[in-house]
Each structure stands twice: as structure tokens, then as C-alpha cells.
Motif scaffolding. Structure first.
Motif, PDB file in Angstrom:
ATOM      1  N   LYS A 160      24.981  30.515  -5.170  1.00  0.00           N
ATOM      2  CA  LYS A 160      25.099  30.415  -6.618  1.00  0.00           C
ATOM      3  C   LYS A 160      24.970  28.980  -7.097  1.00  0.00           C
ATOM      4  O   LYS A 160      24.337  28.700  -8.121  1.00  0.00           O
ATOM      5  N   ASP A 161      25.566  28.055  -6.358  1.00  0.00           N
ATOM      6  CA  ASP A 161      25.517  26.650  -6.767  1.00  0.00           C
ATOM      7  C   ASP A 161      24.146  26.031  -6.515  1.00  0.00           C
ATOM      8  O   ASP A 161      23.713  25.165  -7.271  1.00  0.00           O
ATOM      9  N   LEU A 162      23.483  26.464  -5.458  1.00  0.00           N
ATOM     10  CA  LEU A 162      22.125  25.986  -5.209  1.00  0.00           C
ATOM     11  C   LEU A 162      21.214  26.384  -6.371  1.00  0.00           C
ATOM     12  O   LEU A 162      20.314  25.641  -6.758  1.00  0.00           O
ATOM     13  N   TYR A 163      21.490  27.566  -6.936  1.00  0.00           N
ATOM     14  CA  TYR A 163      20.704  28.042  -8.082  1.00  0.00           C
ATOM     15  C   TYR A 163      21.084  27.296  -9.360  1.00  0.00           C
ATOM     16  O   TYR A 163      20.214  26.786 -10.078  1.00  0.00           O
ATOM     17  N   SER A 164      22.383  27.215  -9.651  1.00  0.00           N
ATOM     18  CA  SER A 164      22.819  26.669 -10.935  1.00  0.00           C
ATOM     19  C   SER A 164      22.681  25.149 -11.022  1.00  0.00           C
ATOM     20  O   SER A 164      22.449  24.602 -12.098  1.00  0.00           O
ATOM     21  N   GLN A 165      22.815  24.459  -9.886  1.00  0.00           N
ATOM     22  CA  GLN A 165      22.779  22.996  -9.911  1.00  0.00           C
ATOM     23  C   GLN A 165      21.490  22.414  -9.353  1.00  0.00           C
ATOM     24  O   GLN A 165      21.280  21.197  -9.415  1.00  0.00           O
ATOM     25  N   GLY A 166      20.641  23.269  -8.794  1.00  0.00           N
ATOM     26  CA  GLY A 166      19.388  22.801  -8.226  1.00  0.00           C
ATOM     27  C   GLY A 166      19.548  22.557  -6.738  1.00  0.00           C
ATOM     28  O   GLY A 166      20.484  21.863  -6.316  1.00  0.00           O
ATOM     29  N   GLU A 167      18.644  23.130  -5.958  1.00  0.00           N
ATOM     30  CA  GLU A 167      18.764  23.058  -4.496  1.00  0.00           C
ATOM     31  C   GLU A 167      18.814  21.625  -3.984  1.00  0.00           C
ATOM     32  O   GLU A 167      19.717  21.244  -3.240  1.00  0.00           O
ATOM     33  N   GLU A 168      17.858  20.823  -4.377  1.00  0.00           N
ATOM     34  CA  GLU A 168      17.793  19.444  -3.873  1.00  0.00           C
ATOM     35  C   GLU A 168      18.991  18.629  -4.334  1.00  0.00           C
ATOM     36  O   GLU A 168      19.607  17.903  -3.539  1.00  0.00           O
ATOM     37  N   GLN A 169      19.337  18.765  -5.590  1.00  0.00           N
ATOM     38  CA  GLN A 169      20.458  17.993  -6.139  1.00  0.00           C
ATOM     39  C   GLN A 169      21.783  18.361  -5.467  1.00  0.00           C
ATOM     40  O   GLN A 169      22.609  17.501  -5.186  1.00  0.00           O
ATOM     41  N   TYR A 170      21.975  19.666  -5.219  1.00  0.00           N
ATOM     42  CA  TYR A 170      23.237  20.097  -4.627  1.00  0.00           C
ATOM     43  C   TYR A 170      23.356  19.646  -3.177  1.00  0.00           C
ATOM     44  O   TYR A 170      24.419  19.196  -2.737  1.00  0.00           O
ATOM     45  N   ILE A 171      22.274  19.755  -2.442  1.00  0.00           N
ATOM     46  CA  ILE A 171      22.288  19.325  -1.040  1.00  0.00           C
ATOM     47  C   ILE A 171      22.543  17.825  -0.941  1.00  0.00           C
ATOM     48  O   ILE A 171      23.238  17.356  -0.027  1.00  0.00           O
ATOM     49  N   GLU A 172      22.017  17.068  -1.907  1.00  0.00           N
ATOM     50  CA  GLU A 172      22.235  15.624  -1.911  1.00  0.00           C
ATOM     51  C   GLU A 172      23.708  15.270  -2.115  1.00  0.00           C
ATOM     52  O   GLU A 172      24.154  14.183  -1.728  1.00  0.00           O
ATOM     53  N   LYS A 173      24.473  16.172  -2.717  1.00  0.00           N
ATOM     54  CA  LYS A 173      25.903  15.936  -2.917  1.00  0.00           C
ATOM     55  C   LYS A 173      26.722  16.390  -1.710  1.00  0.00           C
ATOM     56  O   LYS A 173      27.587  15.665  -1.223  1.00  0.00           O
ATOM     57  N   ILE A 174      26.466  17.608  -1.247  1.00  0.00           N
ATOM     58  CA  ILE A 174      27.325  18.189  -0.221  1.00  0.00           C
ATOM     59  C   ILE A 174      27.067  17.623   1.178  1.00  0.00           C
ATOM     60  O   ILE A 174      27.997  17.476   1.976  1.00  0.00           O
ATOM     61  N   LYS A 175      25.836  17.254   1.471  1.00  0.00           N
ATOM     62  CA  LYS A 175      25.508  16.811   2.825  1.00  0.00           C
ATOM     63  C   LYS A 175      26.226  15.517   3.212  1.00  0.00           C
ATOM     64  O   LYS A 175      26.898  15.458   4.243  1.00  0.00           O
ATOM     65  N   PRO A 176      26.141  14.436   2.408  1.00  0.00           N
ATOM     66  CA  PRO A 176      26.869  13.209   2.786  1.00  0.00           C
ATOM     67  C   PRO A 176      28.379  13.381   2.706  1.00  0.00           C
ATOM     68  O   PRO A 176      29.124  12.773   3.480  1.00  0.00           O
ATOM     69  N   PHE A 177      28.838  14.212   1.771  1.00  0.00           N
ATOM     70  CA  PHE A 177      30.265  14.487   1.634  1.00  0.00           C
ATOM     71  C   PHE A 177      30.813  15.104   2.918  1.00  0.00           C
ATOM     72  O   PHE A 177      31.828  14.656   3.462  1.00  0.00           O
ATOM     73  N   ALA A 178      30.136  16.140   3.405  1.00  0.00           N
ATOM     74  CA  ALA A 178      30.577  16.824   4.624  1.00  0.00           C
ATOM     75  C   ALA A 178      30.440  15.918   5.852  1.00  0.00           C
ATOM     76  O   ALA A 178      31.324  15.895   6.718  1.00  0.00           O
ATOM     77  N   LYS A 179      29.359  15.159   5.914  1.00  0.00           N
ATOM     78  CA  LYS A 179      29.134  14.267   7.054  1.00  0.00           C
ATOM     79  C   LYS A 179      30.205  13.201   7.135  1.00  0.00           C
ATOM     80  O   LYS A 179      30.699  12.866   8.220  1.00  0.00           O
ATOM     81  N   ASN A 180      30.592  12.656   6.007  1.00  0.00           N
ATOM     82  CA  ASN A 180      31.619  11.618   5.965  1.00  0.00           C
ATOM     83  C   ASN A 180      32.959  12.139   6.480  1.00  0.00           C
ATOM     84  O   ASN A 180      33.734  11.390   7.095  1.00  0.00           O
ATOM     85  N   LEU A 181      33.227  13.429   6.257  1.00  0.00           N
ATOM     86  CA  LEU A 181      34.476  14.031   6.718  1.00  0.00           C
ATOM     87  C   LEU A 181      34.368  14.600   8.126  1.00  0.00           C
ATOM     88  O   LEU A 181      35.378  14.972   8.730  1.00  0.00           O
ATOM     89  N   GLY A 182      33.138  14.693   8.634  1.00  0.00           N
ATOM     90  CA  GLY A 182      32.945  15.264   9.971  1.00  0.00           C
ATOM     91  C   GLY A 182      33.127  16.770   9.996  1.00  0.00           C
ATOM     92  O   GLY A 182      33.539  17.338  11.008  1.00  0.00           O
ATOM     93  N   VAL A 183      32.803  17.417   8.861  1.00  0.00           N
ATOM     94  CA  VAL A 183      32.967  18.866   8.747  1.00  0.00           C
ATOM     95  C   VAL A 183      31.583  19.514   8.603  1.00  0.00           C
ATOM     96  O   VAL A 183      30.785  19.078   7.775  1.00  0.00           O
ATOM     97  N   PRO A 184      31.273  20.550   9.390  1.00  0.00           N
ATOM     98  CA  PRO A 184      29.967  21.211   9.312  1.00  0.00           C
ATOM     99  C   PRO A 184      29.751  21.938   7.986  1.00  0.00           C
ATOM    100  O   PRO A 184      30.694  22.169   7.222  1.00  0.00           O
ATOM    101  N   ILE A 185      28.504  22.319   7.743  1.00  0.00           N
ATOM    102  CA  ILE A 185      28.130  23.087   6.555  1.00  0.00           C
ATOM    103  C   ILE A 185      27.543  24.423   7.007  1.00  0.00           C
ATOM    104  O   ILE A 185      26.681  24.463   7.892  1.00  0.00           O
TER     105      ILE A 185
END
Length: 257
Positions: A160-185
Motif C-alpha cells: 500500500k505504501d509503495l503505491y501511495s508514496q511511490g515505489e522509488e521514493q519509499y524504498i529510498e526511505k526504508i532501505k537506509p533506515f533498516a540498514k542503519n538498524l541492522g534489521v532486514p526488510i
């Protein structure tokens, strides 16, 4: 093995569990290419346990999943926390029901369980803890204490969020966030309507039969997340269909009231 880690089998929190609708959802899940789903129904949905009464009466429970005519259905629930945010918990049937009962006094807004307390509760069981849609504007999870977020097993890359916020834009937010915490996606469609199945799924390198199998695949990174090129149309059409179905149910209820 293809699995969706965030699914619902009810049209909404306030609607009843409908066996025919459930059967249709399961058929369409398989048609979309899924071989397993995590049924993360809202913990405070109307008559939550009726779902399990129905499953127990009509399907076999094998190892840690229900066998729905060849589709693996792993039990779970989606929990609201006091500080705002949703947590997916996936586990064995009895563990999920036990957690559900433990949350009996935390079902209403204003009485939701604290994030730390929920983690403590969940860690008493052999479960998978996933931070649902961490950057959703209505229920953001990213603002929580990083040390608490690190206790999660994964974050939800939500259809739902990939649709509402845009796939590229959303991945750009969640990917570094998760990596910084060491938590998988991991991927979750967050579907309440069958048209949304297949918008995102996880391809596991191993066939999993237990919660420990699933958790091991996530921790060891033995999976890939696949986003359908048809994600926008799948989510949009499901959203419109859900709205129409809810209106029809409400109209029918008014006619017979």
C-alpha cells in the motif's frame, strides 16, 4: 516458496468473518503465485477468534501452518502500540491466540500496549516480529527508540505504501533506515481484498514448514523480495473494490435493520 508476510482475510475490522470471502481470498492467493501467507489479522478486529474456530473446523493444522488446499497459512496478528505504530507478530496457532488473549485489555485507542511491553510479551514466544509500514504517515514507526526497533526481526516493505508514496521514493526511505538498524526488510501486500495479492512477495530459497524455518530464512537473508510491475493497478483496483464491497454490506445491513 513464495510468501506474503502481511495479509488480512477480512474485508475490514468492523465486518464479520465471511467463509465464502475467505475461500475466494485463498483461491486468488494461489492464483497470484503465492504458496504461503502470514494471516496478520488486526488483533482488535471484530470477533477475531471466530477465524480460528472456522479454520480448525475445516482445515488441518500441520506443523506451524494451516493447509488451505495446498496453500500454507501461518497464524499471526497486527498490533497497535501506545506510541503509534503497528507490529506484525507471526507464530504458532496457540502462541498467537495466547498473545491475543494477553492483549484483551489493550484493544481500544487510549489503552494500546506500550511498544516495549509488546516486545517483552512477544519475546516470551517463538514468533517473528515485523515492524509494519514504518513510514506510513498515519502510523509511523520510524520515530521509536532505535534500541527497541533493533529488537524486531524485520521491517515491512508494504504494498500500500509503495503505491501511495511511490515505489522509488519509499524504498529510498526504508532501505537506509533498516540498514542503519541492522534489521532486514520483507515484503507484505497488506491486502484486505484479493486483487492486491501478488503486488509484492518474498521468494524463499528454502521450503519452510515452521516459524523457526521462516525466521531462519529472514535472518540468514535466504530470500528475495519481488515487486510486481503491476503493483499500482493491483493496489488501486483492490482499494476501489474494497470500498464498493463495504458500501454494499452497509447498504444490506440498513435494508434489513
Amino acid at each position: 516458496m513464495y510468501i506474503d508476510f502481511h495479509t488480512h482475510v477480512k474485508l475490514s475490522k468492523k465486518t464479520n468473518f465471511m467463509p465464502d470471502y475467505f475461500a475466494e481470498m485463498m483461491r486468488e492467493a494461489k492464483e497470484s503465485g503465492l504458496t504461503a501467507i502470514a494471516m496478520t489479522e488486526h488483533f482488535n478486529t471484530l470477533r477475531y477468534t471466530e477465524i480460528y474456530d472456522y479454520l480448525d473446523a475445516h482445515y488441518s493444522y500441520e506443523k506451524d501452518y494451516y493447509n488451505i488446499d495446498g496453500l500454507k497459512l501461518f497464524p499471526g496478528l497486527e498490533v497497535d502500540v501506545k506510541e503509534i505504530g503497528h507490529i506484525l507478530i507471526i507464530g504458532k496457532r496457540d502462541d498467537i491466540l495466547s498473545i491475543h488473549y494477553a492483549l484483551e485489555n489493550h484493544k481500544e485507542d487510549g489503552s494500546f500496549i506500550a511498544f516495549n511491553e509488546l516486545l517483552n510479551l512477544a519475546e516470551g514466544y517463538d514468533v517473528i516480529k515485523i515492524g509494519a509500514h514504518p513510514f506510513r504517515k498515519s502510523t509511523p514507526l520510524y520515530q521509536h527508540d532505535p534500541e527497541q526497533l533493533k529488537r524486531l526481526d524485520a521491517f515491512d516493505l508494504n504494498g500500500k505504501d509503495l503505491y501511495s508514496q511511490g515505489e522509488e521514493q519509499y524504498i529510498e526511505k526504508i532501505k537506509p533506515f533498516a540498514k542503519n538498524l541492522g534489521v532486514p526488510i520483507v515484503g507484505g501486500s497488506d491486502t484486505h481484498q484479493f486483487l492486491q495479492y501478488g503486488c509484492i512477495m518474498n521468494k524463499l530459497k528454502l521450503e519452510c514448514h515452521t516459524i523457526r524455518d521462516l525466521k531462519s530464512c529472514i535472518i540468514q537473508g535466504k530470500y528475495t523480495v519481488e515487486i510486481s510491475p503491476s503493483l499500482p493497478i493491483k493496489v488501486k483496483s483492490a482499494k476501489l473494490a474494497k470500498k464498493l464491497m463495504k458500501q454494499m454490506i452497509e447498504l444490506k445491513a440498513n435494508v434489513f435493520s
